[in-house]
Each structure stands twice: as C-alpha cells, then as structure tokens.
Design a protein around this motif. Structure first.
Motif, mmCIF file in Angstrom:
data_model
loop_
_atom_site.group_PDB
_atom_site.id
_atom_site.type_symbol
_atom_site.label_atom_id
_atom_site.label_comp_id
_atom_site.label_asym_id
_atom_site.label_seq_id
_atom_site.Cartn_x
_atom_site.Cartn_y
_atom_site.Cartn_z
ATOM 1 N N LYS A 1 0.856 -1.180 0.000
ATOM 2 C CA LYS A 1 0.000 0.000 0.000
ATOM 3 C C LYS A 1 0.895 1.234 0.000
ATOM 4 C CE LYS A 1 -3.781 -2.259 2.360
ATOM 5 N NZ LYS A 1 -4.623 -2.299 3.542
ATOM 6 N N ASP A 2 0.333 2.371 -0.341
ATOM 7 C CA ASP A 2 1.118 3.597 -0.502
ATOM 8 C C ASP A 2 1.969 3.921 0.726
ATOM 9 O OD1 ASP A 2 1.833 5.945 -2.130
ATOM 10 O OD2 ASP A 2 0.770 7.062 -0.576
ATOM 11 N N ASP B 1 -1.157 1.665 -5.001
ATOM 12 C CA ASP B 1 -1.956 2.875 -5.193
ATOM 13 C C ASP B 1 -1.461 3.756 -6.338
ATOM 14 O OD1 ASP B 1 -3.751 2.349 -2.981
ATOM 15 O OD2 ASP B 1 -2.050 2.802 -1.684
ATOM 16 N N ASN C 1 3.952 -0.229 -5.673
ATOM 17 C CA ASN C 1 3.018 0.582 -4.899
ATOM 18 C C ASN C 1 1.647 0.377 -5.540
ATOM 19 O OD1 ASN C 1 1.334 2.706 -3.997
ATOM 20 N ND2 ASN C 1 3.099 4.019 -3.606
#
Length: 103
Positions: free
Chosen positions: A41-42, A81, A79
């Motif tokens: 995740k970011d 996102d 990443n």
C-alpha cells in the motif's frame, strides 16, 4: 528487460537521481528477471522507499543473485496505489542491497 542497478542506494530519491545520471551518460542497464512481486500500500511503499538500508520482512536470504543465464534475479516491489515500482536484488542480505528502476 534491462534495468540500471545501484549498490547501497539510500532511498528512492537517490535511486532516481542516479538512474537519470546514468541514462544521461549513455548506460544501458543489465538484464534481469523477476522472481516475485511484493505489493505494498502507498504508506508501506513510502516507508520502504525512504530507507533502502532497513531490513524488510518480505526479503529472504534466497532472494537476489544471478540466474544461469546471467540475468539479475530480483523482486519487483509495487506501490498498489500509484503503480510506482522498484527492483530489489538482495544478494542474500535482508535489505535491498541493490535497487533499480525498470527502463
């Protein structure tokens, strides 16, 4: 597929700068193969990207090195996102000893 790898690069900012400079100098990169992908995740990706010297729980001693064809074996860290990616060749360490960007 080829990538420019840097040894003991401290973070993603430095990796991008070194890659940009190497491309300017005409360097072409090394062939590599992806052994697996790690999706973050970011916030996790940013934490990883701010300190490449930090041990990562998703790295094992078997990651990295070269295959029988002379290609660098690496983990592609993504990443989820933003889609940003970093290649990691650990060379048997618990941290991203060599990092690169896909060209």
């Amino acid at each position: 597929m080829k990538a420019l790898f840097g040894r003991k690069v401290c973070d993603l900012v430095e990796l991008k700068e070194l890659t940009h400079q190497a491309i300017k100098e005409g360097k072409k990169g090394q062939p590599y193969t992806i052994t697996r992908e790690v999706i973050l995740k970011d916030a996790e990706f940013r934490d990883f990207a701010q300190d490449f010297f930090k041990d990562q729980p998703w790295i094992s001693h078997e990651d990295g090195g070269m295959d029988q064809d002379g290609k660098i074996r690496c983990i592609r860290v993504v990443n989820i996102d933003t889609g940003e990616k970093v290649l990691v060749n650990t060379e048997g360490y618990d941290y991203p000893r060599y990092t690169g960007l896909e060209l």
